[in-house]
Design an enzyme around this catalytic site. Structure first.
Site: not given
Ligand SMILES: Cc1ncc(COP(=O)(O)O)c(C=O)c1O
Length: 415
Positions: A131, A202, A227-228, A376
């Site tokens: 990501f 992560d 939030y997911k 997705r």
């Molecule tokens: C795998 C992954 N890591 C990190 C993040 C970023 O998270 P944040 O906005 O809380 O920094 C996301 C956001 O969708 C994500 O999907």
């Protein structure tokens, strides 16, 4: 025999995974009649009592208690109590998880912590297609001279990346945000350890959907989004996990007053709090934490194994329906077929994924796309039924069959 609508309805009656599913589902507020949500990989559903909790903290907290909220209400305890509530979903002890900041910030904090712990090693290994924010965070650390980056394309390149015995930390996404491919956490953590490196995971695309075993895998560090699938609400705080054996050592890179051993002593110098509290930095986001608390009270009661079993039943069914009804129309599965190798969503590969996803949304099926070609379905095990999957797949099939997704109105920008 192909699966039909009755089979899906029957699965909803017979599946033993997550007993009393109707009660779990009713703990979440439904969207508009007829809309099907498959976006839990972006924003999970809203717990039904979140609005009342928010109203209460506005009235009893902000309007009436004001400053006294810090001592009379639970505002300062929220990072630990929310962390304790979600810890079983991560396969972690309650004491080792804190809810705070964003995933990107927590990634920064734990990468820096790993670097200071592993010095003089200074290499961070990460996936090239991780990501983007995870990569940006690591790039920023490297730019400031604190680390060197080493990229791998696949997990099979990890042994070679570790061979020089100079790696401080291997930072991996448990689940790929596009394909939903899930790494073997225990095996890769062991590999990192065998080469003297720490492992940071992560969990954004697995926590709240599939079972995770941080402690059993001896993972060192972890972060993830609130939030997911965890349903903390839009922009909810993230979480971090630090293995108990690492907690006593080293300062955090972001040393703030909430991570001080005695926050309200206002000492001139920093002293790290014991345990993972040292990774707290500034004032907790009270309103956001209150929204998260509605989901946390649901998570406190959920069996992670039952959650995992229901997710498996749903996503296996979805894949079977997609195979049977949509793959002849030119769309193919991008996710692994085995549930143990998948995360929260099921991804399809399709050249027109972006307009197709917009066409699905226009027909009331809220899916998402990611460049270049991933469509997705983020499947939330506490709210999705097998009958929902049937309906969604009929709409997908109809769009593919009719070609209606090619309409120019579906070419706009999407998030
Ligand atoms: C795998 C992954 N890591 C990190 C993040 C970023 O998270 P944040 O906005 O809380 O920094 C996301 C956001 O969708 C994500 O999907």
């Amino acid at each position: 025999m192909l699966l039909n609508a009755q089979d899906c309805a029957a699965l909803d009656q017979t599946t033993s995974a997550l007993a009393d599913f109707a009660a779990w589902r009713s703990a979440f507020a439904p969207g508009p009649e007829g809309t099907l949500y498959f976006d839990a990989n972006s924003i999970g559903p809203m717990p039904v009592d979140a609005p009342a909790r928010m109203q209460h903290v506005l009235d009893a907290g902000w309007r009436q208690a004001r400053r006294r909220g810090w001592s009379e209400l639970d505002w300062l305890q929220q990072p630990a109590s929310l962390g304790a509530a979600i810890a079983p979903l991560l396969g972690a002890d309650a004491a080792d998880v804190r809810v705070c900041d964003t995933t990107s910030i927590n990634q920064y904090k734990l990468l820096c912590f790993a670097l200071s712990r592993a010095a003089p090693r200074r290499v961070i290994v990460l996936e090239q297609d991780v990501f983007p924010s995870n990569r940006y965070v690591a790039e920023g650390i490297a730019k400031s001279g604190l680390a060197e980056l080493r990229f791998i394309r696949h997990a099979d390149e990890l042994p070679a990346a570790l061979a020089g015995q100079d790696v401080a930390v291997v930072a991996l996404s448990h689940v790929d945000y596009r394909t939903s491919a899930r790494h073997d956490m225990a095996a890769l953590t062991r590999l990192a350890h065998d080469h003297g490196a720490l492992a940071l995971w992560d969990l954004s695309h697995s926590a709240g959907a599939v079972a995770i075993e941080l402690k059993a895998a001896q993972a060192d560090l972890a972060v993830g989004c609130g939030y997911k699938y965890l349903c903390g609400g839009p922009g909810a705080p993230a979480y971090l996990y630090v293995n108990a054996q690492l907690q006593g050592a080293h300062w955090p890179a972001l040393a703030g007053w909430m991570g001080h051993a005695d926050t309200f002593a206002f000492e001139p110098g920093y002293r790290p709090a014991p345990g993972p509290d040292r990774f707290l930095v500034g004032t907790p986001a009270v309103l956001a934490n209150v929204a998260f608390s509605a989901a946390a009270d649901i998570w406190r009661r959920v069996s992670p194994a039952a959650l995992d079993a229901r997710h498996r039943s749903l996503t296996d069914t979805l894949i079977q329906l997609l195979d049977e009804q949509c793959s002849p129309l030119g769309i193919s599965l991008a996710s692994p077929r085995s549930h143990a190798q998948r995360g929260g969503h099921v991804a399809l590969q399709f050249d027109g994924a972006a307009p197709l996803s917009q066409a699905m949304v226009a027909r009331g099926v809220v899916v998402s796309s990611r460049k270049p070609d991933a469509l997705r379905f983020g499947v939330h095990p506490l709210t999705t039924t097998h009958a929902d999957l049937w309906r969604a797949v009929q709409i997908l099939r109809d769009l593919l069959d009719s070609g209606d997704w090619r309409d120019p109105r579906f070419n706009g920008p999407v998030i």
